[in-house]
Design a protein around this motif. Structure first.
Motif, PDB file in Angstrom:
ATOM      1  N   ALA A 187       3.249  12.805  -9.960  1.00  0.00           N
ATOM      2  CA  ALA A 187       2.335  11.920 -10.679  1.00  0.00           C
ATOM      3  C   ALA A 187       0.875  12.340 -10.494  1.00  0.00           C
ATOM      4  O   ALA A 187       0.018  12.026 -11.318  1.00  0.00           O
ATOM      5  N   ASN A 188       0.597  13.003  -9.383  1.00  0.00           N
ATOM      6  CA  ASN A 188      -0.802  13.311  -9.055  1.00  0.00           C
ATOM      7  C   ASN A 188      -0.897  14.749  -8.536  1.00  0.00           C
ATOM      8  O   ASN A 188      -1.093  14.982  -7.349  1.00  0.00           O
ATOM      9  N   PRO A 189      -0.727  15.750  -9.423  1.00  0.00           N
ATOM     10  CA  PRO A 189      -0.617  17.143  -8.975  1.00  0.00           C
ATOM     11  C   PRO A 189      -1.879  17.686  -8.276  1.00  0.00           C
ATOM     12  O   PRO A 189      -1.770  18.490  -7.364  1.00  0.00           O
ATOM     13  N   THR A 190      -3.058  17.235  -8.669  1.00  0.00           N
ATOM     14  CA  THR A 190      -4.276  17.729  -8.003  1.00  0.00           C
ATOM     15  C   THR A 190      -4.899  16.596  -7.190  1.00  0.00           C
ATOM     16  O   THR A 190      -5.629  15.758  -7.721  1.00  0.00           O
ATOM     17  N   PRO A 191      -4.584  16.566  -5.870  1.00  0.00           N
ATOM     18  CA  PRO A 191      -5.058  15.454  -5.042  1.00  0.00           C
ATOM     19  C   PRO A 191      -6.567  15.469  -4.851  1.00  0.00           C
ATOM     20  O   PRO A 191      -7.185  16.540  -4.861  1.00  0.00           O
ATOM     21  N   VAL A 209       4.320   5.779  -5.365  1.00  0.00           N
ATOM     22  CA  VAL A 209       4.485   5.823  -6.818  1.00  0.00           C
ATOM     23  C   VAL A 209       3.340   6.580  -7.491  1.00  0.00           C
ATOM     24  O   VAL A 209       3.557   7.470  -8.310  1.00  0.00           O
ATOM     25  N   ARG A 210       2.110   6.283  -7.116  1.00  0.00           N
ATOM     26  CA  ARG A 210       0.973   6.820  -7.873  1.00  0.00           C
ATOM     27  C   ARG A 210       0.475   8.163  -7.371  1.00  0.00           C
ATOM     28  O   ARG A 210      -0.188   8.899  -8.116  1.00  0.00           O
ATOM     29  N   PHE A 211       0.746   8.445  -6.100  1.00  0.00           N
ATOM     30  CA  PHE A 211       0.137   9.667  -5.547  1.00  0.00           C
ATOM     31  C   PHE A 211       1.167  10.685  -5.076  1.00  0.00           C
ATOM     32  O   PHE A 211       0.889  11.485  -4.208  1.00  0.00           O
ATOM     33  N   ASN A 212       2.354  10.633  -5.627  1.00  0.00           N
ATOM     34  CA  ASN A 212       3.313  11.699  -5.269  1.00  0.00           C
ATOM     35  C   ASN A 212       2.935  12.972  -6.032  1.00  0.00           C
ATOM     36  O   ASN A 212       2.125  12.952  -6.961  1.00  0.00           O
ATOM     37  N   ALA A 213       3.536  14.107  -5.645  1.00  0.00           N
ATOM     38  CA  ALA A 213       3.131  15.418  -6.178  1.00  0.00           C
ATOM     39  C   ALA A 213       3.297  15.497  -7.692  1.00  0.00           C
ATOM     40  O   ALA A 213       2.511  16.141  -8.382  1.00  0.00           O
ATOM     41  N   LEU A 259       0.830  -1.204   0.000  1.00  0.00           N
ATOM     42  CA  LEU A 259       0.000   0.000   0.000  1.00  0.00           C
ATOM     43  C   LEU A 259       0.867   1.258   0.000  1.00  0.00           C
ATOM     44  O   LEU A 259       0.614   2.208  -0.750  1.00  0.00           O
ATOM     45  N   LEU A 260       1.926   1.242   0.822  1.00  0.00           N
ATOM     46  CA  LEU A 260       2.816   2.404   0.895  1.00  0.00           C
ATOM     47  C   LEU A 260       3.486   2.660  -0.445  1.00  0.00           C
ATOM     48  O   LEU A 260       3.564   3.802  -0.905  1.00  0.00           O
ATOM     49  N   LEU A 261       3.937   1.570  -1.089  1.00  0.00           N
ATOM     50  CA  LEU A 261       4.608   1.724  -2.381  1.00  0.00           C
ATOM     51  C   LEU A 261       3.643   2.302  -3.410  1.00  0.00           C
ATOM     52  O   LEU A 261       4.017   3.170  -4.207  1.00  0.00           O
ATOM     53  N   ILE A 262       2.390   1.822  -3.393  1.00  0.00           N
ATOM     54  CA  ILE A 262       1.385   2.354  -4.331  1.00  0.00           C
ATOM     55  C   ILE A 262       1.220   3.858  -4.111  1.00  0.00           C
ATOM     56  O   ILE A 262       1.205   4.652  -5.058  1.00  0.00           O
TER      57      ILE A 262
END
Ligand SMILES: [Cu+2]
Length: 284
Positions: free
Chosen positions: A82-86, A76-80, A70-73
């Motif tokens: 890859a995912n600029p608008t949370p 990888v997928r939700f860092n600033a 879960l942490l790796l996901i």
């Protein structure tokens, strides 16, 4: 070269852990260099403790691996980048129910064998033999209430007097002797402060409390000498009051009993008490 052999020992032990219980177990009755696991089991109770230990190890490993994934996901997928608008989501009812119910189920699955094991440890089967162990500053004394009225003290062998094969800090002058494959009921008490009677290979550990009689039991399935140590900090020589249990065949035990009745007929505990008292005044 030394580093390599240590690495090899570590690898062998780690391989054993993944292979399951038993393979990597070192030290029957005593610890061994670079031991990774519990001491080898010599009683049915210790078999069950070891089984439960490995069961928990797998549960813990699975949970840790799941959380790591879960942490790796997230990384990888939700860092600033890859995912600029949370997302602004704060609640998700199905997930919240799930992360409440699943841990409850896991705890229940752990609780059932855990309580079963506790009951096995606490319910003493019909004993073949009773031994009373009394913790004293700083040695143990043993009596065999249903085999004659004798008691003897068991003091650690000092390093300079060790004979070949006797382990340092564990060997004693007079071992507690019991027959193999018999249920031994152990009564445990303390004469001065709280001590703890512990033999890892037997899976037993129980406090020796002044004024109280605790009890436990074991059924050793292998002959040999099994060592333990006082496991409740009891004063300055706490580290020097080992427990040594010699498990022998029934005929050898009966022979030992006959000798013991004669050998310990004269009460020598007074002499031992004097020796112990001369070492130091009691430390509370
Ligand atoms: Cu002690």
């Amino acid at each position: 070269m030394k580093a390599f052999s240590r690495l090899a020992a570590f690898a062998a032990s780690a391989g054993g852990v993944t292979a399951g219980a038993g393979a990597a177990w070192a030290g029957l009755g005593q610890p061994s260099p670079w031991q990774m696991d519990l001491q080898e089991s010599a009683t049915p109770v210790m078999d069950q403790i070891a089984g439960f230990h490995f069961f928990l190890l797998w549960v813990i490993a699975a949970i840790s691996a799941f959380v790591l994934v879960l942490l790796l996901i997230v990384i990888v997928r939700f860092n600033a980048r890859a995912n600029p608008t949370p997302s602004r989501t704060t609640h998700n009812t199905p997930i919240e129910i799930l992360w409440t119910v699943v841990p409850v189920i896991i705890l229940a699955v752990i609780a059932v064998p855990s309580f079963r094991l506790l009951f096995v440890e606490l319910q003493v089967p019909h004993p073949d033999l009773t031994v009373k162990a009394t913790g004293k500053q700083w040695f143990w004394s043993y009596s065999y209430p249903d085999n004659g009225n004798f008691e003897f003290s068991s003091l650690m062998v000092p390093e300079k007097d060790l004979k070949p094969g006797q382990p340092r800090l564990l060997a004693v002058d007079n071992e507690m002797v019991v027959p193999v494959n018999k249920v031994v009921h152990v009564l445990v008490t303390g004469a001065d402060v709280i001590h703890s009677f512990t033999v890892p290979s037997f899976g037993i550990r129980i406090d020796a409390i002044p004024g109280r009689m605790n009890d436990t039991w074991f059924k050793a399935t292998a002959e040999g000498v099994f060592y333990g140590q006082c496991s409740e900090l009891c004063g300055k020589d706490h580290s020097f009051m080992p427990i040594a249990v010699r498990v022998v065949s029934e005929s050898d035990f009966n022979k030992w009993l006959d000798d013991a009745k004669k050998k310990y007929a004269t009460d020598d505990s007074a002499a031992h008490d004097a020796v112990a008292a001369a070492r130091t005044p009691a430390v509370q």
